[in-house]
Design a protein around this motif. Structure first.
Motif, short mmCIF file in Angstrom:
data_model
loop_
_atom_site.label_atom_id
_atom_site.label_comp_id
_atom_site.label_asym_id
_atom_site.label_seq_id
_atom_site.Cartn_x
_atom_site.Cartn_y
_atom_site.Cartn_z
N GLY A 2 49.77 46.29 27.25
CA GLY A 2 50.15 45.63 28.28
C GLY A 2 49.48 44.85 29.20
O GLY A 2 49.86 44.41 30.13
N GLY A 3 47.95 45.20 29.03
CA GLY A 3 47.01 44.61 29.77
C GLY A 3 46.67 45.63 30.86
O GLY A 3 47.01 46.83 31.02
N GLY A 4 45.62 45.34 31.40
CA GLY A 4 44.80 46.15 32.34
C GLY A 4 43.64 45.81 32.86
O GLY A 4 43.38 44.51 33.11
N ALA A 5 42.45 46.60 32.88
CA ALA A 5 41.20 46.18 33.46
C ALA A 5 40.01 47.03 32.87
O ALA A 5 40.20 48.11 32.27
CB ALA A 5 41.38 46.67 34.90
N SER B 272 30.88 36.52 31.01
CA SER B 272 31.65 35.86 29.76
C SER B 272 32.75 36.71 29.38
O SER B 272 33.73 36.03 29.05
CB SER B 272 30.59 35.85 28.96
N LEU B 273 32.81 37.97 29.44
CA LEU B 273 33.88 38.96 28.99
C LEU B 273 34.97 38.31 29.88
O LEU B 273 36.24 38.45 29.25
CB LEU B 273 33.32 40.23 29.07
N ARG C 166 40.58 37.53 30.51
CA ARG C 166 41.70 37.17 31.67
C ARG C 166 43.02 36.65 30.74
O ARG C 166 43.99 37.10 31.10
CB ARG C 166 41.29 36.19 32.46
N PRO C 167 42.84 35.83 29.66
CA PRO C 167 44.05 35.18 29.10
C PRO C 167 44.89 36.44 28.43
O PRO C 167 46.02 36.15 28.12
CB PRO C 167 43.49 34.01 28.22
N LYS C 168 44.03 37.26 28.07
CA LYS C 168 44.77 38.48 27.41
C LYS C 168 45.17 39.75 28.33
O LYS C 168 45.70 40.75 27.77
CB LYS C 168 43.87 39.28 26.58
#
Ligand SMILES: NC(=O)c1ccc[n+]([C@@H]2O[C@H](COP(=O)([O-])OP(=O)(O)OC[C@H]3O[C@@H](n4cnc5c(N)ncnc54)[C@H](OP(=O)(O)O)[C@@H]3O)[C@@H](O)[C@H]2O)c1
Length: 241
Positions: A126-129, A161-162, A167-169
């Protein structure tokens, strides 16, 4: 990102700043913290912080086999902390090539490869960091740490770059730029040093606040000076041998 109930993996978690991250994440209510180290037997004191929530993972960040295995084991991660680091002392004209290679392999290549393995894991959850432990030396060099400076400058560039790719993911890439910290890394170096717990507190406050670039503890003051006059700070750091 909210840290309460997050599932984190910290590289180089057996000592120094890595162990301080595990401690702080537990205090802030992380549901589970994977404490990774290239030698799991060195994790005893980190696991003892909370054996119920700290899970040991074998991970040398220069081993693609171990990186793949760690991402499979820690398949519920939402927060990756790229903390493992290598510092070889030496000036630009005399540092040993194997030290240069090691610093680059751990600080830049390792950061990229661990992130590559965990990005699909974090996205699937679900996303994160991803938090990258860089340094003020990513953008201003201390001449006696030439290989380290170069590897951390590369890692800073790679992190940006990463960030654009991830970010879109739904994955934020957060860069931390500390000043000197009182750990084994700078043992024997006579310089002002922040406490690991203070650095980690400011980084995690930034993560919770949604910051992308964090200058923890005394780094904030140096960064402001650099923004005001880059050449003056370069000249000041040039005296650090
Ligand atoms: N200390 C400072 O002044 C300072 C300032 C700014 C930024 N930083 C950054 O903060 C991070 C933590 O630094 P620290 O001060 O805690 O350093 P430290 O006390 O020297 O600890 C380094 C950690 O990285 C691990 N490590 C080294 N190579 C590894 C590899 N190939 N695979 C997995 N783990 C590896 C070490 O494991 P072993 O125990 O197995 O060697 C150890 O856990 C680093 O990225 C460093 O560059 C430090």
């Amino acid at each position: 990102m909210e840290l309460k109930d997050s599932v984190a993996l910290v590289t180089g978690a057996n000592r120094g700043v890595g162990r301080a991250y595990v401690q702080a994440l537990l205090t802030r209510g992380a549901g589970k913290v994977y404490a990774s180290a290239r030698n799991v037997s060195a994790l005893t004191s980190t696991i003892s912080l909370d054996p119920g929530r700290v899970v040991p993972v074998e991970l040398d960040v220069t081993s693609s086999r171990q990186i793949t295995a760690a991402a499979a084991q820690a398949s519920d991660v939402t927060l990756l902390i790229n903390n493992a680091g290598s510092l070889t002392f030496g000036g630009a004209l005399d540092v040993a090539q194997d030290g240069l290679d090691r610093d680059m392999a751990v600080n830049n290549d390792g950061l990229r490869e661990v992130t590559r393995a965990f990005a699909p894991v974090i996205a699937a959850n679900g996303g994160g960091a991803v938090v990258n432990m860089l340094t003020l030396l990513s953008f201003v060099s201390a001449p006696g740490f030439s290989g380290y400076n170069a590897s951390k400058a590369a890692a800073w560039s790679m992190s940006m770059s990463l960030r654009a790719y991830l970010r879109p993911k739904g994955i934020g890439v957060i860069n931390a730029f500390p000043a000197g910290i009182d750990t084994d890394m700078l043992a024997g170096v006579d310089a002002p040093k922040d406490l690991p717990a203070d650095v980690v507190r400011d980084v995690l406050n930034g993560v919770e606040a949604g910051d992308e670039d964090i200058y923890p503890a005394s780094a904030a003051e140096v960064f402001e000076a650099w923004r005001a006059n880059q050449k003056a700070v370069e000249a000041m750091f040039a005296t650090m041998r």
